[in-house]
Design a protein around this motif. Sequence first.
Motif, PDB file in Angstrom:
ATOM      1  N   ALA A 290     -28.093 -21.929 -28.364  1.00 50.51           N
ATOM      2  CA  ALA A 290     -29.435 -22.244 -27.856  1.00 50.51           C
ATOM      3  C   ALA A 290     -29.610 -21.762 -26.426  1.00 50.51           C
ATOM      4  O   ALA A 290     -30.689 -21.293 -26.038  1.00 50.51           O
ATOM      5  N   LEU A 291     -28.546 -21.841 -25.602  1.00 51.48           N
ATOM      6  CA  LEU A 291     -28.647 -21.398 -24.211  1.00 51.48           C
ATOM      7  C   LEU A 291     -28.718 -19.879 -24.098  1.00 51.48           C
ATOM      8  O   LEU A 291     -29.409 -19.342 -23.237  1.00 51.48           O
ATOM      9  N   SER A 292     -28.022 -19.192 -24.989  1.00 51.52           N
ATOM     10  CA  SER A 292     -27.993 -17.727 -24.890  1.00 51.52           C
ATOM     11  C   SER A 292     -29.149 -17.064 -25.625  1.00 51.52           C
ATOM     12  O   SER A 292     -29.635 -16.001 -25.215  1.00 51.52           O
ATOM     13  N   GLN A 293     -29.639 -17.687 -26.717  1.00 50.69           N
ATOM     14  CA  GLN A 293     -30.665 -17.049 -27.553  1.00 50.69           C
ATOM     15  C   GLN A 293     -31.963 -17.842 -27.604  1.00 50.69           C
ATOM     16  O   GLN A 293     -32.930 -17.393 -28.233  1.00 50.69           O
ATOM     17  N   GLY A 294     -31.980 -19.028 -27.039  1.00 50.66           N
ATOM     18  CA  GLY A 294     -33.179 -19.844 -27.087  1.00 50.66           C
ATOM     19  C   GLY A 294     -33.160 -20.763 -28.292  1.00 50.66           C
ATOM     20  O   GLY A 294     -32.359 -20.596 -29.227  1.00 50.66           O
ATOM     21  N   PRO A 295     -34.061 -21.761 -28.322  1.00 51.06           N
ATOM     22  CA  PRO A 295     -34.107 -22.711 -29.435  1.00 51.06           C
ATOM     23  C   PRO A 295     -34.320 -22.056 -30.801  1.00 51.06           C
ATOM     24  O   PRO A 295     -33.971 -22.628 -31.834  1.00 51.06           O
ATOM     25  N   GLY A 296     -34.882 -20.833 -30.814  1.00 49.34           N
ATOM     26  CA  GLY A 296     -35.068 -20.141 -32.087  1.00 49.34           C
ATOM     27  C   GLY A 296     -33.760 -19.866 -32.811  1.00 49.34           C
ATOM     28  O   GLY A 296     -33.742 -19.603 -34.027  1.00 49.34           O
ATOM     29  N   PHE A 297     -32.651 -19.897 -32.072  1.00 49.87           N
ATOM     30  CA  PHE A 297     -31.331 -19.730 -32.680  1.00 49.87           C
ATOM     31  C   PHE A 297     -31.117 -20.763 -33.774  1.00 49.87           C
ATOM     32  O   PHE A 297     -30.589 -20.453 -34.851  1.00 49.87           O
ATOM     33  N   LEU A 298     -31.539 -21.991 -33.530  1.00 48.10           N
ATOM     34  CA  LEU A 298     -31.324 -23.059 -34.512  1.00 48.10           C
ATOM     35  C   LEU A 298     -32.158 -22.815 -35.763  1.00 48.10           C
ATOM     36  O   LEU A 298     -31.668 -22.987 -36.885  1.00 48.10           O
TER      37      LEU A 298
END
Length: 450
Positions: A290-298
């Motif tokens: 989430a920190l590296s790719q943003g919440p869209g990662f989830l």
Amino acid sequence: MIITKGARRSIRCALLLTALWAAVPGVGAAQAGDQALRVAIADRGGPREVRSFYAARPNQPLWIVGGHVSPAADKLLDLIASARLDGLDPDDYRPRALVSALEGAASGSPRALARAEAALTVSFVALARDMRRPRDVGVVYPDAVLRPRVPGVRELLMEAASAPSMADYLERIGWMNPLYAELRLAALANGAPGPGGVGEELTDREALRANLDRLRALPADLGRRYVLVDAASARLWMVADGRAQGTMRVVVGKTAEPTPLMAALIKYASLNPYWNLPPDLARSRIAAGALSQGPGFLTAKRYQVLSDWSDDARPVDPSTVDWQAVADGRIEARVRQLPGPGNAMGRVKFMFPNDKGVYLHDTPDKKLLKEDDRQFSAGCVRLEDAPRLGRWLTGRVLPIARARPEQRLDLPQPVPVYIVYRTIAVENGRLVSRPDFYGRDGGERRYAAR
């Protein structure tokens, strides 16, 4: 006249042996009058349960057949001589006194036969109960019914007396579970220390002892049907009536997160399960993503954040979570992966509720099952063919395609699962050695694989 407790005990034993001698063919009660001999036999320590056993038969000898000591006596002497394999001291079972009693019985004297009968019974009870007494090797018992126990004296003797052949019963160590008996017998056959002395082939006795100790921590009766998972070989067997009905590869815990030893009851299957990530994985894997790719990662990985750990927790927008705080360990996030083809649990998991959070489950990552060494999980057991295990457990094809998320399917009857760790095992009657990935044997492994 005051009769001491010891004297009362000697009198009771003498009365028992009088009846016992009378039960030997051709022996009358009048022939059982040697009080000094009675006291000597009483001093061998016959407990109340032994007297109760003989009274219930009634007073039928266990070791004397047709006026002679049966071959079972030699089997008991062999077991005593090799008792160090079991972590026991042979001298605790008075082998020299036993030999003396048996030599005396060769005369055919009714009193000598009775003396040998009593000596054999007392030594057998002590040895068998000590063999059944488990060591603390860290086995987890979520279900108390599978916790091993030391049998009562009368219970043990009644089981032995019901065997078609007492000699065969001792030879196959019938009071122990079959996994323990198989390894012990194979170890003796392959050169372990035994009645003939110290063998040369098997040199890693410390590892052998560790393996025997882990197996004796299982119940004597494994059940008519059970699942056996061996973390050392990363393999599973489905066993019924003492025979393997199927086997498959599994993935087990990595060395940093070993699969625990366990004896539990599989109670239900969970179809199309969620994967509830442990907090440490949510911190290291999800927060980092989430920190590296943003919440869209989830969303892309089909992860869902929940408000808490309760049964009625509600979904939370991942953009509202302080993922840096999660990564730092200042707060804890509950994250689960939705059911589907990429779910780490696969299509089904088999549940034996325990506080270690360990279970058997399907996996979408089949390539790891092709590896020779399969220690990759966080402790759970990933299955090569979960639907096949499901059919064996339930007697039906699992309705995975029609099931709702996390649908519970109870087994017709709970089935035991034993998670063991056999770095020395038996294949086709021969001992094989495996790497001690988890370092549970202690000492250096020196036994070469065959």
